[in-house]
Design a protein around this motif. Structure first.
Motif, PDB file in Angstrom:
ATOM      1  N   SER A  87       0.844  -1.183   0.000  1.00  0.00           N
ATOM      2  CA  SER A  87       0.000   0.000   0.000  1.00  0.00           C
ATOM      3  C   SER A  87       0.880   1.232   0.000  1.00  0.00           C
ATOM      4  O   SER A  87       2.080   1.168   0.283  1.00  0.00           O
ATOM      5  N   ASP A  88       0.260   2.356  -0.316  1.00  0.00           N
ATOM      6  CA  ASP A  88       0.902   3.663  -0.182  1.00  0.00           C
ATOM      7  C   ASP A  88       2.272   3.715  -0.852  1.00  0.00           C
ATOM      8  O   ASP A  88       3.254   4.158  -0.265  1.00  0.00           O
ATOM      9  N   HIS A 138      -2.991  -4.540  -3.676  1.00  0.00           N
ATOM     10  CA  HIS A 138      -2.531  -3.165  -3.415  1.00  0.00           C
ATOM     11  C   HIS A 138      -3.678  -2.404  -2.748  1.00  0.00           C
ATOM     12  O   HIS A 138      -4.744  -2.241  -3.328  1.00  0.00           O
ATOM     13  N   ALA A 139      -3.438  -1.917  -1.538  1.00  0.00           N
ATOM     14  CA  ALA A 139      -4.472  -1.265  -0.731  1.00  0.00           C
ATOM     15  C   ALA A 139      -4.510   0.254  -0.918  1.00  0.00           C
ATOM     16  O   ALA A 139      -4.814   0.987   0.008  1.00  0.00           O
ATOM     17  N   GLY A 163      -6.721   5.171  -3.684  1.00  0.00           N
ATOM     18  CA  GLY A 163      -6.687   5.865  -2.399  1.00  0.00           C
ATOM     19  C   GLY A 163      -6.890   7.351  -2.593  1.00  0.00           C
ATOM     20  O   GLY A 163      -7.100   7.831  -3.715  1.00  0.00           O
ATOM     21  N   HIS A 200      -8.731   1.392   0.717  1.00  0.00           N
ATOM     22  CA  HIS A 200      -7.621   2.186   1.255  1.00  0.00           C
ATOM     23  C   HIS A 200      -7.902   2.552   2.709  1.00  0.00           C
ATOM     24  O   HIS A 200      -7.015   2.516   3.549  1.00  0.00           O
ATOM     25  N   TYR A 224      -6.408  -2.930   4.458  1.00  0.00           N
ATOM     26  CA  TYR A 224      -6.478  -1.483   4.239  1.00  0.00           C
ATOM     27  C   TYR A 224      -5.082  -0.884   4.257  1.00  0.00           C
ATOM     28  O   TYR A 224      -4.100  -1.559   4.546  1.00  0.00           O
ATOM     29  N   GLY A 225      -4.985   0.392   3.939  1.00  0.00           N
ATOM     30  CA  GLY A 225      -3.723   1.133   3.948  1.00  0.00           C
ATOM     31  C   GLY A 225      -3.909   2.452   4.674  1.00  0.00           C
ATOM     32  O   GLY A 225      -4.434   2.499   5.773  1.00  0.00           O
ATOM     33  N   ASN A 277      -2.849  -4.260   7.519  1.00  0.00           N
ATOM     34  CA  ASN A 277      -2.420  -3.028   6.866  1.00  0.00           C
ATOM     35  C   ASN A 277      -0.935  -3.249   6.593  1.00  0.00           C
ATOM     36  O   ASN A 277      -0.147  -3.387   7.536  1.00  0.00           O
ATOM     37  N   SER A 288       3.637   1.110   4.437  1.00  0.00           N
ATOM     38  CA  SER A 288       3.969   1.852   3.225  1.00  0.00           C
ATOM     39  C   SER A 288       5.166   1.219   2.523  1.00  0.00           C
ATOM     40  O   SER A 288       6.219   1.038   3.119  1.00  0.00           O
TER      41      SER A 288
END
Length: 166
Positions: free
Chosen positions: A8-9, A35-36, A58, A86, A113-114, A131, A134
């Motif tokens: 994520s992120d 990919h969150a 996101g 996200h 989630y992210g 989560n 990043s």
């Protein structure tokens, strides 16, 4: 057994050599990539073209990425239901977001989630919550650069990993 890599992120507008190297090292043995959100530019996901990809946009994604990716996604892997978003629509902090996820994806066995850039992998109300943190070369807010893996077999087993050193 299905192995999924979760990130994520990434906050990328272009794919760098360092990012490609990190992707190869972290997700080489993964069949699926999740990919969150906050991919920023949907073309970043092209590096995963040899894998099954589940992705959401996101709050930092550009307009074309917001149009190409959903805000939330429900899918099934290995007989388990997943809820992916996200998380920014549920709040700013992990606890707020997780409460929203538990209510919104009530039938899911795993919630991803992210948004917070803080990695977590735990169980709540019988659900696995992940989560991945990043996945960036230079993480912000003093957080570690992290990602997650998920093994899907008779049960779900998740793990957080620190970004590998070169």
């Amino acid at each position: 057994m299905i192995k999924a890599g979760i990130l994520s992120d990434t906050h990328l507008t272009r794919v760098s050599v360092d990012f490609l190297d990190a992707v190869r090292r972290c997700f080489a043995d993964c069949h699926v990539v999740i990919h969150a959100g906050d991919v920023v530019d949907v073309f970043t996901l092209d590096v995963f073209r040899d894998k099954t990809v589940y992705a959401v946009h996101g709050n930092c994604c550009n307009l074309s990425t917001q149009a190409a990716l959903p805000q939330q996604l429900e899918f099934e892997l290995g007989g388990f239901a997943f809820g992916l978003t996200h998380g920014n629509q549920f709040g700013r902090q992990g606890k707020e977001i997780e409460s929203g996820l538990l209510a919104h994806f009530s039938q899911a066995a795993c919630l991803i989630y992210g948004h917070t850039h803080k990695a977590v992998c735990h169980r709540a109300e019988g659900k696995l919550i992940i989560n991945p943190g990043s996945f960036q070369m230079n993480c912000r807010y003093g957080n570690l650069c992290t990602y997650a893996t998920l093994e899907i077999g008779k049960e779900l087993r998740g793990a957080i990993h620190e970004f590998p050193a070169r």
